[in-house]
Enzyme design. Structure first.
Site, PDB file in Angstrom:
ATOM      1  N   LYS A  54       0.846  -1.206   0.000  1.00 33.08           N
ATOM      2  CA  LYS A  54       0.000   0.000   0.000  1.00 33.08           C
ATOM      3  C   LYS A  54       0.872   1.244   0.000  1.00 33.08           C
ATOM      4  O   LYS A  54       0.644   2.175  -0.774  1.00 33.08           O
ATOM      5  CB  LYS A  54      -0.905   0.023   1.241  1.00 33.08           C
ATOM      6  CG  LYS A  54      -2.112  -0.877   1.128  1.00 33.08           C
ATOM      7  CD  LYS A  54      -2.832  -0.994   2.457  1.00 33.08           C
ATOM      8  CE  LYS A  54      -3.821  -2.137   2.422  1.00 33.08           C
ATOM      9  NZ  LYS A  54      -4.275  -2.566   3.740  1.00 33.08           N
ATOM     10  N   GLN A  98      -5.190  -1.387   9.551  1.00 36.56           N
ATOM     11  CA  GLN A  98      -5.064  -2.732   8.988  1.00 36.56           C
ATOM     12  C   GLN A  98      -5.735  -3.760   9.897  1.00 36.56           C
ATOM     13  O   GLN A  98      -5.517  -3.784  11.109  1.00 36.56           O
ATOM     14  CB  GLN A  98      -3.572  -3.064   8.805  1.00 36.56           C
ATOM     15  CG  GLN A  98      -3.288  -4.403   8.138  1.00 36.56           C
ATOM     16  CD  GLN A  98      -3.692  -4.453   6.676  1.00 36.56           C
ATOM     17  OE1 GLN A  98      -3.790  -3.427   6.007  1.00 36.56           O
ATOM     18  NE2 GLN A  98      -3.923  -5.635   6.170  1.00 36.56           N
ATOM     19  N   ASP A 121     -11.386   2.756   3.799  1.00 36.18           N
ATOM     20  CA  ASP A 121     -11.887   1.395   3.628  1.00 36.18           C
ATOM     21  C   ASP A 121     -13.404   1.326   3.466  1.00 36.18           C
ATOM     22  O   ASP A 121     -13.935   0.277   3.094  1.00 36.18           O
ATOM     23  CB  ASP A 121     -11.546   0.571   4.882  1.00 36.18           C
ATOM     24  CG  ASP A 121     -10.274  -0.233   4.730  1.00 36.18           C
ATOM     25  OD1 ASP A 121     -10.021  -0.744   3.626  1.00 36.18           O
ATOM     26  OD2 ASP A 121      -9.554  -0.380   5.735  1.00 36.18           O
TER      27      ASP A 121
HETATM   28  N1  GUN Z   1      -6.769  -6.685   5.861  1.00 33.09           N
HETATM   29  C1  GUN Z   1      -6.813  -7.370   4.697  1.00 33.09           C
HETATM   30  N2  GUN Z   1      -7.399  -6.626   3.737  1.00 33.09           N
HETATM   31  C2  GUN Z   1      -7.725  -5.453   4.311  1.00 33.09           C
HETATM   32  C3  GUN Z   1      -8.360  -4.272   3.825  1.00 33.09           C
HETATM   33  O1  GUN Z   1      -8.755  -4.151   2.657  1.00 33.09           O
HETATM   34  N3  GUN Z   1      -8.515  -3.283   4.733  1.00 33.09           N
HETATM   35  C4  GUN Z   1      -8.101  -3.373   6.022  1.00 33.09           C
HETATM   36  N4  GUN Z   1      -8.310  -2.348   6.836  1.00 33.09           N
HETATM   37  N5  GUN Z   1      -7.523  -4.464   6.502  1.00 33.09           N
HETATM   38  C5  GUN Z   1      -7.330  -5.494   5.640  1.00 33.09           C
END
Ligand code: GUN
Length: 300
Positions: A54, A98, A121
């Site tokens: 990311k 996350q 998100d």
């Molecule tokens: N963990 C795995 N995929 C994601 C995601 O798209 N967003 C978040 N916040 N955590 C994750």
């Protein structure tokens, strides 16, 4: 019939290019640089890989990336204090915590502490409600990516029968809401659905997000349907050597591709779209924060 392959890797690259172009314009015309903050608690290796990717892609499209790594035994109070600081930082337009969080931290409480307009998100309850009532929301990244691919492949989705297999808060439910908003007739199928094969066979669009390797086979698919496979499952691959694994989706690709009109592969389908849409969401949040027009072609 042999299905067209929807190439998510290539499509994600075009989304990132669009984001990068609009970020450059924002900077040049308005002196604003979108910023995405990612908070990682603990040292889960898979999460560390996600967060690294990311951060890398955020910088590649010209945005600012802020990473907050916190110890696995971080208190809720300390985590909430970081979120509060990011909520009030004008350089931060998108915030992502996350998941999964360590067990002692309440995910609902933590996600609920993120300012909804910065919720990159789209997991905050306000955004869930806004999406459910067809208002301007931050939309979860994976369903947004699926919607973009469907629109790109098919054009208008109006009037199509869509079956979403899986009822998770992160994919199934928001996906169903997005398809409904695009005027599909939507069914959510799940582990208790009776005769799920027959339900799927009615669908012009099938989106699977259940985490069951190769569950949906070609005989579940209506000829010509579009199949979007969100599943990423690791299964043994003895043909690659002892102890080796490979990735497969929720769909049995070989048999489904014989029947479908179009299908996303795993890997290389939906997966790469998630981070691309996270960047799109951060750009959207930045435009909204500055009272500017929504980015072209990057929102639901
Ligand atoms: N963990 C795995 N995929 C994601 C995601 O798209 N967003 C978040 N916040 N955590 C994750």
């Amino acid at each position: 019939m042999t299905a067209a392959i929807i190439d998510g890797k290539a499509f994600a690259a075009t989304v990132r290019e669009k984001v990068a172009a609009q970020v450059a314009t924002l900077k040049a015309d308005h002196g604003v640089t979108p910023g995405l903050a990612v908070v990682l608690v603990g040292e889960d290796p898979a999460s560390e890989v996600y967060v690294r990717n990311k951060g890398k892609q955020t910088v590649e499209v010209g945005m600012n990336s802020y990473e907050h790594k916190m110890d696995a035994d971080t208190t809720e109070e300390a985590l909430l204090a970081v979120i509060d600081k990011l909520n009030n930082d004008p350089a931060v337009h998108g915030i992502l915590v996350q998941l999964p969080l360590p067990d002692h931290l309440n995910e609902d409480l933590v996600i609920g502490a993120i300012a909804p307009e910065k919720d990159a998100d789209g997991f905050h309850i306000s955004n869930v409600g806004l999406l459910g009532t067809s208002q301007k929301a931050m939309v979860p990244c994976t369903p947004l990516g699926c919607l973009m691919m469907l629109r790109d492949h098919h054009g208008s989705l109006s009037g199509l029968n869509a079956v979403v297999v899986g009822r998770s808060n992160i994919v199934g439910k928001p996906m169903a809401n997005l398809l409904l908003r695009d005027s599909c007739t939507v069914t959510i199928a799940h582990s208790r659905t009776k005769d799920i094969e027959a339900v799927c066979r009615q669908a012009d669009i099938v989106v699977t997000a259940v985490g069951r390797p190769q569950m949906v086979t070609g005989d579940w698919i209506k000829p010509g349907a579009i199949v979007i496979d969100v599943g990423i499952n690791r299964i043994p691959a003895p043909e690659k050597g002892e102890g080796k694994m490979r990735l497969v989706g929720d769909v049995d690709f070989a048999s489904a591709a014989e029947v479908a009109g179009a299908i996303t592969p795993v890997p290389g389908g939906v997966g790469p779209m998630t981070i691309a849409c996270l960047l799109a969401n951060t750009l959207t949040a930045c435009c909204r924060a500055n009272g500017l027009a929504e980015p072209e072609g990057l929102t639901a």
